[in-house]
Write a protein that holds these residues in place. Structure first.
Motif, PDB file in Angstrom:
ATOM      1  N   MET A   1      51.766  76.558  34.919  1.00 39.41           N
ATOM      2  CA  MET A   1      51.121  77.378  33.903  1.00 39.41           C
ATOM      3  C   MET A   1      52.164  78.110  33.114  1.00 39.41           C
ATOM      4  N   LYS A   2      53.240  78.342  33.529  1.00 37.92           N
ATOM      5  CA  LYS A   2      54.392  79.010  32.797  1.00 37.92           C
ATOM      6  C   LYS A   2      54.785  78.096  31.511  1.00 37.92           C
ATOM      7  N   ARG A   3      55.393  76.872  31.928  1.00 36.27           N
ATOM      8  CA  ARG A   3      55.840  75.792  30.977  1.00 36.27           C
ATOM      9  C   ARG A   3      54.867  75.574  29.967  1.00 36.27           C
ATOM     10  N   ILE A   4      53.526  75.376  30.279  1.00 41.94           N
ATOM     11  CA  ILE A   4      52.395  74.801  29.447  1.00 41.94           C
ATOM     12  C   ILE A   4      52.181  76.073  28.369  1.00 41.94           C
ATOM     13  N   GLY A   5      52.103  77.286  28.924  1.00 38.71           N
ATOM     14  CA  GLY A   5      51.835  78.253  28.097  1.00 38.71           C
ATOM     15  C   GLY A   5      53.010  78.522  27.174  1.00 38.71           C
ATOM     16  N   ILE A   6      54.087  78.554  27.584  1.00 40.05           N
ATOM     17  CA  ILE A   6      55.158  78.167  26.641  1.00 40.05           C
ATOM     18  C   ILE A   6      55.152  77.383  25.496  1.00 40.05           C
ATOM     19  N   THR A   7      55.080  76.228  26.006  1.00 38.55           N
ATOM     20  CA  THR A   7      54.788  75.060  25.074  1.00 38.55           C
ATOM     21  C   THR A   7      53.704  75.256  24.183  1.00 38.55           C
ATOM     22  N   ALA A   8      52.532  75.702  24.650  1.00 38.91           N
ATOM     23  CA  ALA A   8      51.553  76.029  23.651  1.00 38.91           C
ATOM     24  C   ALA A   8      51.870  77.044  22.593  1.00 38.91           C
ATOM     25  N   GLY A   9      52.564  77.983  22.890  1.00 35.96           N
ATOM     26  CA  GLY A   9      53.089  78.974  21.818  1.00 35.96           C
ATOM     27  C   GLY A   9      53.961  78.273  21.006  1.00 35.96           C
ATOM     28  N   ALA A  10      54.889  77.537  21.574  1.00 34.28           N
ATOM     29  CA  ALA A  10      55.819  77.012  20.764  1.00 34.28           C
ATOM     30  C   ALA A  10      55.230  75.923  19.567  1.00 34.28           C
ATOM     31  N   LEU A  11      54.250  75.374  20.108  1.00 38.25           N
ATOM     32  CA  LEU A  11      53.481  74.302  19.101  1.00 38.25           C
ATOM     33  C   LEU A  11      52.711  75.120  17.951  1.00 38.25           C
ATOM     34  N   PHE A  12      52.250  76.443  18.356  1.00 39.93           N
ATOM     35  CA  PHE A  12      51.586  77.558  17.426  1.00 39.93           C
ATOM     36  C   PHE A  12      52.826  77.608  16.461  1.00 39.93           C
ATOM     37  N   VAL A  13      53.750  77.949  16.911  1.00 49.24           N
ATOM     38  CA  VAL A  13      55.096  78.433  15.858  1.00 49.24           C
ATOM     39  C   VAL A  13      55.331  77.174  15.182  1.00 49.24           C
ATOM     40  N   ALA A  14      55.470  75.809  15.438  1.00 52.82           N
ATOM     41  CA  ALA A  14      55.948  75.060  14.648  1.00 52.82           C
ATOM     42  C   ALA A  14      54.725  74.757  13.657  1.00 52.82           C
ATOM     43  N   TYR A  15      53.329  74.828  13.970  1.00 48.48           N
ATOM     44  CA  TYR A  15      52.316  74.623  13.038  1.00 48.48           C
ATOM     45  C   TYR A  15      52.624  75.546  12.130  1.00 48.48           C
ATOM     46  N   GLY A  16      52.572  76.802  12.353  1.00 45.40           N
ATOM     47  CA  GLY A  16      52.693  78.030  11.540  1.00 45.40           C
ATOM     48  C   GLY A  16      53.817  77.768  10.429  1.00 45.40           C
ATOM     49  N   ILE A  17      55.142  77.284  10.837  1.00 43.26           N
ATOM     50  CA  ILE A  17      56.241  76.807   9.889  1.00 43.26           C
ATOM     51  C   ILE A  17      55.656  75.822   9.045  1.00 43.26           C
ATOM     52  N   ILE A  18      55.163  74.741   9.393  1.00 40.11           N
ATOM     53  CA  ILE A  18      54.764  73.493   8.684  1.00 40.11           C
ATOM     54  C   ILE A  18      53.818  74.135   7.780  1.00 40.11           C
ATOM     55  N   ARG A  19      52.809  74.911   8.121  1.00 41.90           N
ATOM     56  CA  ARG A  19      51.826  75.392   7.215  1.00 41.90           C
ATOM     57  C   ARG A  19      52.507  76.476   6.080  1.00 41.90           C
ATOM     58  N   LEU A  20      53.463  77.202   6.594  1.00 38.67           N
ATOM     59  CA  LEU A  20      54.089  77.825   5.289  1.00 38.67           C
ATOM     60  C   LEU A  20      54.866  76.780   4.202  1.00 38.67           C
ATOM     61  N   ILE A  21      55.405  75.653   4.993  1.00 35.60           N
ATOM     62  CA  ILE A  21      55.868  74.888   4.039  1.00 35.60           C
ATOM     63  C   ILE A  21      54.962  74.145   3.075  1.00 35.60           C
ATOM     64  N   ASP A  22      53.782  73.677   3.725  1.00 34.27           N
ATOM     65  CA  ASP A  22      52.767  72.993   3.074  1.00 34.27           C
ATOM     66  C   ASP A  22      52.313  73.813   1.845  1.00 34.27           C
ATOM     67  N   GLY A  23      52.126  75.289   2.176  1.00 39.85           N
ATOM     68  CA  GLY A  23      51.661  75.936   0.928  1.00 39.85           C
ATOM     69  C   GLY A  23      52.874  76.569   0.204  1.00 39.85           C
ATOM     70  N   ALA A  24      53.819  75.873   0.166  1.00 38.62           N
ATOM     71  CA  ALA A  24      55.227  76.341  -0.636  1.00 38.62           C
ATOM     72  C   ALA A  24      54.621  76.186  -2.191  1.00 38.62           C
ATOM     73  N   ASN A  25      53.957  75.106  -2.579  1.00 40.60           N
ATOM     74  CA  ASN A  25      53.667  74.822  -3.791  1.00 40.60           C
ATOM     75  C   ASN A  25      52.239  75.461  -4.470  1.00 40.60           C
ATOM     76  N   GLY A  26      51.873  76.371  -3.511  1.00 43.14           N
ATOM     77  CA  GLY A  26      50.553  77.056  -3.981  1.00 43.14           C
ATOM     78  C   GLY A  26      49.174  76.540  -3.426  1.00 43.14           C
ATOM     79  N   ASP A  27      49.410  75.236  -2.932  1.00 45.44           N
ATOM     80  CA  ASP A  27      48.199  74.453  -2.165  1.00 45.44           C
ATOM     81  C   ASP A  27      48.649  73.956  -0.969  1.00 45.44           C
ATOM     82  N   ARG A  28      47.254  73.818  -0.062  1.00 39.80           N
ATOM     83  CA  ARG A  28      47.845  73.178   1.122  1.00 39.80           C
ATOM     84  C   ARG A  28      46.820  71.925   1.375  1.00 39.80           C
ATOM     85  N   GLY A  29      47.581  70.855   1.757  1.00 45.95           N
ATOM     86  CA  GLY A  29      46.854  69.775   1.864  1.00 45.95           C
ATOM     87  C   GLY A  29      45.989  68.909   0.488  1.00 45.95           C
TER      88      GLY A  29
END
Length: 199
Positions: free
Chosen positions: A1-29
């Protein structure tokens, strides 16, 4: 559970960073950033589903409450997964950002016209947090998690709910909540078994 929980949180972090990059030009996707980010988010949510199941299996007492919490949490995960899959489908089918809202209208009832999706979209995050938080509290009472784990979960969800741009920070807090997780029949039980009264 420990490793899976930490990994899940890390994937949320990665998604959040990519989301910020995607929206840098004002639009996402749509595009690579939209699809890859949502794929990471999807895997992260599925891993949190695994965390719910593992947490339920780890709880030694109050098993009925743990089972109810796991089921409630999994309903929340399912609601999240549905939204993520629709976002990914829209990203694949839309030619540009302007077309995304038009394409999305075609999938509002996917995967079937059950009439519950608007409610689930609102309740999904609440159900997920309620289930995960309840299990975290039960594990804290059994000393499988430290007392600050439930607090980190609450804070992480508050940040994400307040502003999706805070997803990297919120995801990090969700992952940190499981750093203190102890496996069943290991550290805690070993300490108790080696106590003065058992020697």
């Amino acid at each position: 559970m420990k490793r899976i929980g930490i990994t899940a949180g890390a994937l949320f972090v990665a998604y959040g960073i990519i989301r910020l990059i995607d929206g840098a030009n004002g639009d996402r996707g749509p595009g690579l950033a939209w699809t890859s980010g949502h794929l990471l988010f999807l895997v992260g949510m599925l891993l949190f589903g695994v965390v719910l199941l593992l947490a339920r299996a780890t709880v030694a007492r109050r098993r009925t409450l743990a089972t109810v919490a796991a089921v409630v949490g999994l309903v929340g995960v399912a609601a999240f997964v549905r939204v993520i899959l629709i976002d990914m489908i829209v990203g694949f089918r839309a030619a540009d950002h302007a077309a995304m809202s038009v394409v999305r209208d075609n999938y509002d009832r996917w995967p079937g016209d059950l009439g519950i999706y608007p409610a689930l979209q609102v309740l999904g995050p609440i159900l997920f947090l309620a289930g995960l938080l309840t299990l975290a509290v039960l594990l804290t009472l059994e000393r499988r998690l430290t007392a600050w784990a439930p607090l980190l979960l609450i804070l992480g969800f508050v940040l994400i709910s307040a502003n999706l741009d805070l997803m990297p920070l919120g995801g990090a807090l969700l992952g940190l909540a499981f750093v203190s997780a102890v496996r069943p029949a290991t550290t805690v039980d070993a300490v108790r078994a080696s106590g003065p009264g058992n020697q």
